[in-house]
Design an enzyme around this catalytic site. Sequence first.
Site, PDB file in Angstrom:
ATOM      1  N   SER A  39       0.820  -1.215   0.000  1.00  0.00           N
ATOM      2  CA  SER A  39       0.000   0.000   0.000  1.00  0.00           C
ATOM      3  C   SER A  39       0.855   1.267   0.000  1.00  0.00           C
ATOM      4  O   SER A  39       1.604   1.515  -0.929  1.00  0.00           O
ATOM      5  CB  SER A  39      -0.950  -0.032   1.203  1.00  0.00           C
ATOM      6  N   ASP A  97      -2.535   6.541  -3.509  1.00  0.00           N
ATOM      7  CA  ASP A  97      -1.391   5.897  -2.850  1.00  0.00           C
ATOM      8  C   ASP A  97      -0.848   4.787  -3.739  1.00  0.00           C
ATOM      9  O   ASP A  97      -1.316   4.585  -4.865  1.00  0.00           O
ATOM     10  CB  ASP A  97      -1.784   5.377  -1.462  1.00  0.00           C
ATOM     11  N   ASP A 132      -1.039   1.627  -4.044  1.00  0.00           N
ATOM     12  CA  ASP A 132      -1.868   0.576  -4.652  1.00  0.00           C
ATOM     13  C   ASP A 132      -3.236   1.080  -5.080  1.00  0.00           C
ATOM     14  O   ASP A 132      -4.082   0.293  -5.505  1.00  0.00           O
ATOM     15  CB  ASP A 132      -1.996  -0.632  -3.718  1.00  0.00           C
ATOM     16  N   ASP A 167      -5.906   2.356  -3.562  1.00  0.00           N
ATOM     17  CA  ASP A 167      -7.169   2.158  -2.857  1.00  0.00           C
ATOM     18  C   ASP A 167      -7.541   3.336  -1.967  1.00  0.00           C
ATOM     19  O   ASP A 167      -8.534   3.280  -1.251  1.00  0.00           O
ATOM     20  CB  ASP A 167      -7.171   0.858  -2.054  1.00  0.00           C
TER      21      ASP A 167
END
Length: 443
Positions: free
Chosen positions: A100, A239, A241, A243
């Site tokens: 993440s 960010d 990833d 999400d």
Amino acid sequence: MRKYFGTDGIRGQVGKGVITPEFMLKLGWAAGKVFNGQSKNKILIGKDTRISGYMFESALEAGIVAAGADVRLVGPMPTPAIAYLTRTFRACAGIVISASHNPYTDNGIKFFSSEGGKISDELEEEIEYWLDQPMEVVESDKIGKAKRIDDAAGRYIEYCKGTFPIGLRITGLKMVLDCADGATYHVAPRVFSELGADVIVIGASPDGLNINEVSGATKPELLQKNVVAHGADIGIALDGDGDRLILVDKFGKVCDGDDVLYIIANHLSSKGQFSGGVVGTLMTNFGLELALSERGVGFSRANVGDRYVNEKLTQHGWSLGGEPSGHIVCKSITTTGDGIIAALQILQAMLEEGKPLHELLEGLVKFPQKLKNIRVKERFIPSEVPALQKAIAHANERLNGSGRVLLRASGTEPLIRVMVEGRDDELVSDLIDYLSAEVQKVI
């Protein structure tokens, strides 16, 4: 408490603990054992742009096929894209290789169910059971097969665009888009530009080492500078990833997940398209709760973590929830936090109401809130430490019912997070320093 899984999958420093090729091989095998018993036996694997993703992708693939399940590889893709593709390909599970918003030196694993949601505690426990069993390869004629899905990015781009009203045009709107040199680098710019926006892209040149390094949702300073310099109408930072998101208005002011929730809920309410309430977390600013209450919108708090937000939404039968960090779940559209989808909701509100971002936030008055992250070698639960129990009680006494204190262990990093919120900014600053010092004493 589970042995390997935290609040958002398994995460840690590459080469340390369980974040090794050996463990990922066994994890893939364990996942194959658990999911291959279901009617569908395809497992999708996606990843972000960090260099260790290649290594762990191969290890997971080997473990899954050794258990007899098939693999579908999609390469670098946002986490919410894996949730979507898992559903549309009728796969039994999806796996995301990502840490993440963490630096490239970390990596981790997230699982999605066949419905595109985070897997249950029971499935995590079952995977952990098989992780502790001897690994056995199925008969050669039952070994799984691996294929690559070449049009995965295009499928997700069209899905995102399809959530935006057909008659609404973004033409003439200038935006700065920060992809954090992460998984959205080849997806997000196309979504917004194909819808007609004038897009200035930063953080879209991943090299395996620069993910989240100088840009993205956790480091909005570069976005702020670019929005002001280019005279943009809005800045959107995703960010690593994809999400979660953070916004920047045309004056360079940062807008967090609480702001995003307020705008979406307010806009849908004004159109008569919102029912129920909004789910926040223990970290959500009390000002948001008050502002929603004044508009007749219900509010409920979940534990920190988008999986808990999702669970609370299901419990109440509501459709909108999220965290100050920028995880926003629009459950009427998607099954998990999605930075691109949330950004499109904000753009829709701006265009349909004919207002800039900062005007959409009128009526939301936040309480002063400060947060400090304190790194620890080993996680512990602050509320179980007598010295910290006493410190929390003292802080609450000083707040005198007009604020909140929260000390908690991060579920994704070796950190103790300290949060103080209240009406008096000076008192909040004093208490955050006091509590942080007490945590340091315990360490």
